[in-house]
Design a protein around this motif. Structure first.
Motif, mmCIF file in Angstrom:
data_model
loop_
_atom_site.group_PDB
_atom_site.id
_atom_site.type_symbol
_atom_site.label_atom_id
_atom_site.label_comp_id
_atom_site.label_asym_id
_atom_site.label_seq_id
_atom_site.Cartn_x
_atom_site.Cartn_y
_atom_site.Cartn_z
ATOM 1 N N GLY A 96 0.802 -1.218 0.000
ATOM 2 C CA GLY A 96 0.000 0.000 0.000
ATOM 3 C C GLY A 96 0.839 1.274 0.000
ATOM 4 N N LYS A 97 0.133 2.377 0.208
ATOM 5 C CA LYS A 97 0.759 3.705 0.043
ATOM 6 C C LYS A 97 1.823 3.969 1.109
ATOM 7 N N VAL A 98 1.675 3.370 2.300
ATOM 8 C CA VAL A 98 2.646 3.670 3.367
ATOM 9 C C VAL A 98 4.037 3.148 2.994
ATOM 10 N N LEU A 99 4.089 1.898 2.551
ATOM 11 C CA LEU A 99 5.384 1.312 2.185
ATOM 12 C C LEU A 99 5.937 1.969 0.914
ATOM 13 N N LEU A 100 5.054 2.212 -0.058
ATOM 14 C CA LEU A 100 5.510 2.816 -1.312
ATOM 15 C C LEU A 100 6.000 4.247 -1.091
ATOM 16 N N ALA A 101 5.359 4.986 -0.184
ATOM 17 C CA ALA A 101 5.798 6.364 0.091
ATOM 18 C C ALA A 101 7.156 6.376 0.792
ATOM 19 N N ALA A 102 7.388 5.361 1.623
ATOM 20 C CA ALA A 102 8.660 5.280 2.357
ATOM 21 C C ALA A 102 9.817 4.856 1.442
ATOM 22 N N PHE A 103 9.468 4.116 0.383
ATOM 23 C CA PHE A 103 10.494 3.606 -0.543
ATOM 24 C C PHE A 103 10.080 3.867 -1.993
ATOM 25 N N PRO A 104 9.990 5.143 -2.389
ATOM 26 C CA PRO A 104 9.530 5.477 -3.749
ATOM 27 C C PRO A 104 10.495 4.963 -4.825
ATOM 28 N N ASN A 105 9.941 4.231 -5.789
ATOM 29 C CA ASN A 105 10.749 3.612 -6.848
ATOM 30 C C ASN A 105 11.869 2.743 -6.285
ATOM 31 N N ARG A 106 11.672 2.227 -5.096
ATOM 32 C CA ARG A 106 12.674 1.377 -4.439
ATOM 33 C C ARG A 106 12.040 0.111 -3.871
ATOM 34 N N VAL A 107 10.953 -0.346 -4.551
ATOM 35 C CA VAL A 107 10.351 -1.645 -4.238
ATOM 36 C C VAL A 107 10.299 -2.435 -5.539
ATOM 37 N N MET A 108 10.888 -3.640 -5.514
ATOM 38 C CA MET A 108 10.874 -4.500 -6.697
ATOM 39 C C MET A 108 10.039 -5.743 -6.406
ATOM 40 N N ASN A 109 9.547 -6.368 -7.477
ATOM 41 C CA ASN A 109 8.795 -7.612 -7.358
ATOM 42 C C ASN A 109 9.183 -8.539 -8.494
ATOM 43 N N ILE A 110 9.090 -9.853 -8.219
ATOM 44 C CA ILE A 110 9.261 -10.869 -9.253
ATOM 45 C C ILE A 110 7.884 -11.496 -9.514
ATOM 46 N N HIS A 111 7.515 -11.542 -10.799
ATOM 47 C CA HIS A 111 6.218 -12.114 -11.142
ATOM 48 C C HIS A 111 6.438 -13.265 -12.120
ATOM 49 N N PRO A 112 5.745 -14.411 -11.919
ATOM 50 C CA PRO A 112 6.014 -15.600 -12.744
ATOM 51 C C PRO A 112 5.226 -15.663 -14.044
ATOM 52 N N ALA A 113 5.202 -14.516 -14.744
ATOM 53 C CA ALA A 113 4.574 -14.488 -16.074
ATOM 54 C C ALA A 113 5.134 -13.270 -16.802
ATOM 55 N N LEU A 114 4.835 -13.190 -18.101
ATOM 56 C CA LEU A 114 5.330 -12.070 -18.906
ATOM 57 C C LEU A 114 4.307 -10.942 -18.824
ATOM 58 N N LEU A 115 4.469 -10.057 -17.813
ATOM 59 C CA LEU A 115 3.546 -8.932 -17.683
ATOM 60 C C LEU A 115 3.596 -8.078 -18.948
ATOM 61 N N PRO A 116 2.481 -7.462 -19.347
ATOM 62 C CA PRO A 116 1.235 -7.342 -18.570
ATOM 63 C C PRO A 116 0.285 -8.539 -18.640
ATOM 64 N N SER A 117 0.726 -9.619 -19.307
ATOM 65 C CA SER A 117 -0.146 -10.794 -19.328
ATOM 66 C C SER A 117 -0.133 -11.501 -17.988
ATOM 67 N N PHE A 118 -1.284 -12.007 -17.597
ATOM 68 C CA PHE A 118 -1.435 -12.894 -16.445
ATOM 69 C C PHE A 118 -0.943 -12.305 -15.122
ATOM 70 N N PRO A 119 -1.452 -11.133 -14.763
ATOM 71 C CA PRO A 119 -1.094 -10.531 -13.463
ATOM 72 C C PRO A 119 -1.785 -11.277 -12.322
ATOM 73 N N GLY A 120 -1.403 -10.914 -11.107
ATOM 74 C CA GLY A 120 -2.078 -11.490 -9.939
ATOM 75 C C GLY A 120 -1.487 -12.818 -9.516
ATOM 76 N N LEU A 121 -2.336 -13.578 -8.827
ATOM 77 C CA LEU A 121 -1.861 -14.846 -8.269
ATOM 78 C C LEU A 121 -1.831 -15.931 -9.349
ATOM 79 N N HIS A 122 -0.938 -16.903 -9.174
ATOM 80 C CA HIS A 122 -0.860 -18.098 -10.031
ATOM 81 C C HIS A 122 -0.652 -17.741 -11.505
ATOM 82 N N GLY A 123 0.245 -16.821 -11.769
ATOM 83 C CA GLY A 123 0.514 -16.393 -13.148
ATOM 84 C C GLY A 123 0.938 -17.546 -14.046
ATOM 85 N N GLN A 124 1.720 -18.478 -13.476
ATOM 86 C CA GLN A 124 2.204 -19.612 -14.278
ATOM 87 C C GLN A 124 1.009 -20.451 -14.778
#
Ligand SMILES: Nc1nc2c(c(=O)[nH]1)N[C@@H](CN(C=O)c1ccc(C(=O)N[C@@H](CCC(=O)O)C(=O)O)cc1)CN2
Ligand SMILES: NCC(=O)N[C@@H]1O[C@H](COP(=O)([O-])[O-])[C@@H](O)[C@H]1O
Length: 208
Positions: A96-124
């Protein structure tokens, strides 16, 4: 140049955390995992951190009156450990906004699909069920949207007719363990530049 201090958030087994810890310990990335935080007290990711002698803590979502209060607690722990980059590694909560505001452009994520296809849970599984011929994984900066942040790196894998969803997940996971540390290495070397939706990898170091 001083090592980039990482804070890793994980909800599960922690194989991406392990690949980041291993690459950091081997000196392949100029970074160190400073703290690991999970919303699940039995997350094996916490055990992996403890075995590596890295501070690890469970912060229980239901102990807090609101998401903001929960995230303030996470931010406090991250800042206590001097974290400069937050890495979500199988972290199953919407940031949410609290964590993102504390670390602007400094939060990364790994997603198991080729975004923007198949976002969310269980991308594979989404990709496998859809019948794609290629899938893969994505490292991206995190914004308030669901898997909508600027894309840093992607890797592609083939999908074979005889594949089960688990076969595809395993093939994707192998690539996750490569591109996540690589994205962190590039960040640590100051070689990522965000311009709107796009992330450019440069040859020069922008990090002071
Ligand atoms: N603001 C963002 N937060 C997160 C992102 C993001 O891109 N922006 N990526 C996710 C990872 N993720 C899929 O890649 C993901 C994580 C969690 C959920 C979800 O619906 N979680 C439920 C709670 C699940 C639980 O109770 O354990 C929820 O938050 O309601 C979907 C996708 C990480 N966060
Ligand atoms: N929506 C987020 C998501 O699906 N993340 C996925 O969770 C798994 C965590 O595995 P790990 O705990 O072994 O790193 C990884 O495959 C990661 O891409």
């Amino acid at each position: 140049m001083s090592k980039l201090r990482l804070g890793v958030l994980a909800s599960g087994r922690g194989s991406n955390l392990q690949s980041i810890m291993d690459q950091a310990a081997a000196g392949k990335i100029n970074a160190a995992v400073a703290v690991v935080i999970s919303d699940k007290k039995d997350a094996y990711a916490l055990e992996r951190a403890r075995m590596a002698g890295i501070p690890a803590g469970h912060i229980n979502y239901s102990d807090f009156p609101s998401k903001d209060a929960y995230e303030r607690s996470i931010v406090e722990l991250l800042q206590q450990h001097g974290v400069e980059l937050v890495c979500l590694a199988g972290y199953m909560r919407i940031v949410g906004k609290v964590l993102l505001a504390a670390f602007p452009n400094r939060v990364m994520n790994i997603h198991p699909a080729l975004l923007p296809s198949f976002p969310g849970l269980h991308g594979q599984e989404q990709a496998w069920a859809y019948g794609v011929k290629f899938s893969g994984c994505t490292v991206h900066f995190v914004d308030e949207g669901m898997d909508t942040g600027p894309i840093i790196l992607q890797a592609v894998v083939p999908v074979y007719d005889e594949d089960t969803a688990d076969d595809l997940s395993a093939r994707i996971l192998e690539q996750e363990h490569k591109i996540y540390p690589e994205a962190i290495r590039l960040y640590a070397e100051g070689r990522l530049r965000i311009e709107g939706r796009k992330v450019y990898v440069s040859k020069i170091n922008h990090r002071r």
